[in-house]
Design a protein around this motif. Sequence first.
Motif, short mmCIF file in Angstrom:
data_model
loop_
_atom_site.label_atom_id
_atom_site.label_comp_id
_atom_site.label_asym_id
_atom_site.label_seq_id
_atom_site.Cartn_x
_atom_site.Cartn_y
_atom_site.Cartn_z
N LYS A 95 -31.17 15.33 -5.41
CA LYS A 95 -30.54 16.29 -4.93
C LYS A 95 -29.61 16.40 -3.80
O LYS A 95 -28.65 16.54 -3.21
CB LYS A 95 -31.54 18.28 -4.81
CG LYS A 95 -31.28 18.05 -6.64
CD LYS A 95 -32.38 19.53 -5.92
CE LYS A 95 -32.93 20.22 -7.46
NZ LYS A 95 -33.82 20.87 -7.85
N THR A 96 -30.29 15.18 -2.72
CA THR A 96 -30.25 14.95 -1.43
C THR A 96 -29.05 13.88 -1.27
O THR A 96 -28.35 14.02 -0.21
CB THR A 96 -30.66 15.38 -0.13
OG1 THR A 96 -31.74 13.59 -0.44
CG2 THR A 96 -31.62 16.02 -0.48
N ALA A 97 -28.35 13.00 -2.30
CA ALA A 97 -28.09 11.93 -2.20
C ALA A 97 -26.55 11.71 -2.83
O ALA A 97 -25.92 12.73 -3.39
CB ALA A 97 -28.46 10.81 -3.51
N ASP A 98 -25.72 10.95 -2.36
CA ASP A 98 -24.26 10.70 -2.61
C ASP A 98 -23.83 10.06 -3.74
O ASP A 98 -23.24 9.91 -4.00
CB ASP A 98 -23.65 10.72 -1.22
CG ASP A 98 -23.69 11.07 -0.57
OD1 ASP A 98 -22.90 12.35 -0.33
OD2 ASP A 98 -24.42 11.09 0.75
N VAL A 99 -24.85 9.13 -4.04
CA VAL A 99 -25.08 7.75 -4.89
C VAL A 99 -25.91 7.30 -5.41
O VAL A 99 -26.96 7.51 -4.73
CB VAL A 99 -24.21 6.35 -4.38
CG1 VAL A 99 -23.97 5.36 -5.30
CG2 VAL A 99 -23.29 6.64 -3.42
N LEU A 100 -26.10 6.52 -6.92
CA LEU A 100 -27.38 6.98 -7.36
C LEU A 100 -27.17 5.07 -7.77
O LEU A 100 -25.39 5.77 -8.51
CB LEU A 100 -27.84 7.28 -7.97
CG LEU A 100 -29.27 7.04 -8.93
CD1 LEU A 100 -29.87 8.36 -9.47
CD2 LEU A 100 -29.00 6.22 -9.97
N ILE A 187 -17.62 2.73 -7.29
CA ILE A 187 -18.34 4.18 -6.37
C ILE A 187 -17.23 4.40 -5.83
O ILE A 187 -17.09 5.52 -5.20
CB ILE A 187 -19.44 3.12 -5.83
CG1 ILE A 187 -20.69 3.20 -6.78
CG2 ILE A 187 -19.70 3.99 -4.41
CD1 ILE A 187 -21.72 1.65 -6.22
N LEU A 188 -17.14 3.59 -4.43
CA LEU A 188 -15.99 3.79 -3.37
C LEU A 188 -14.68 4.87 -4.14
O LEU A 188 -14.08 5.54 -2.97
CB LEU A 188 -15.83 3.06 -2.52
CG LEU A 188 -16.07 2.08 -1.98
CD1 LEU A 188 -15.78 1.05 -1.12
CD2 LEU A 188 -16.99 3.35 -1.11
#
Length: 389
Positions: A95-100, A187-188
């Motif tokens: 929940k705190t992440a930007d990318v997995l 991703i970018l």
Amino acid sequence: MSDGLQTLPLSGLRVLDFAQFLAGPVAAMRLSDLGAEVIKIERPQGGDLCRSMVVNDQMLEGDSLVFHTFNRGKKSVAADLKDAGDLEAVKRLIKTADVLIHNFRPGVMERIGLGYETVKGLNPRLVYAGVSGYGTEGPWVKKPGQDLLVQSLSGIAWLNGNAADGPVPTGFAMLDVATAGNLVQGILACLLRRGTTGQGGLVEVDLMTTAVDLTFEQFTCFLNDNNRQPVRHEVGNANPYQPAPYGIYKTANGYMAFAMTPLKVVADLLDTPAIAEFGQDKAFSHLNEIKKIVADVFATQPTQHWLDILEPAGIWCAPVLNWVDFVKTEGFKAAKLVQTLTSEGGAKALTTKCPIRIDGSAPMASAVGPKLGQDTEAVFAEVAASAEA
């Protein structure tokens, strides 16, 4: 930080790296190089399998040196994804992440309970990135997605070497590294879109698609030539679709590369009128005959002799160097391609640096890869505190 670089472009982003071995971790490494906080999620028993993948007996503080190479500067959280408590803690972290990033085989993350649809519900802003060997559909989905195997299946190994050779793969994990680059681009791009829409997205790459994409020039020729297999040259093969003299040739004391050059120029510089008789329109149809003449001429003198003739004439050529010779060159020294990793215990290792320059400087990572689980307590405590706030 390096050379006064104050804020790296991805500073403030959190990346969760569930991947092992090469393509996924290399993509996460590049995001770390560019400033992202990267947290590896590893099995409590043994962690990333690459920790024990010893190459040439080289270790650093108990782990494989190559593990540190592409996990430099990351954090490590040890979590058993089959344990309900650990899985719940990982979900809070998501929940705190930007990318997995993950490279489990298709279907594994879904069985764990961390498939894209589930995770999107936890964090709609997350960019969810998956790496596989052969995509998510088709009869090869369950095949092991390993670099050498995909080079073999995709036809790449039949592009290398001369006509009399068997298949020749590259001497490094070309597809893993290139796939990592594709993953970073995706991703970018999704992060950029998120800045406009507020929504994350799904990025999927695979080694097979990368193999075809890397060979797009040659594969396009093949597709538009009635699917006829390209024929490797008898000598000096470097690209089966390039006419003579393009290739690598043995000299009296080594090897040299000779790129695209008009045949008349070749004939004049090498004093071989027989080549000029073919005419430029025969550079491909008679390439083996022409290249045999070139090979015979180059074999008579040392490499530097030919460079002294060809380079002043503006010909595209170069000596073929091994790494021992390459690192001695002024070009290598000027490029400053190496950085030093240092562990908390003072152990040091040399490795390559990030190839991207930002505002004139290349980001440098000084920390080795993390010890297994070294950040578990701190990361989960931070996430728990923020969830309660």
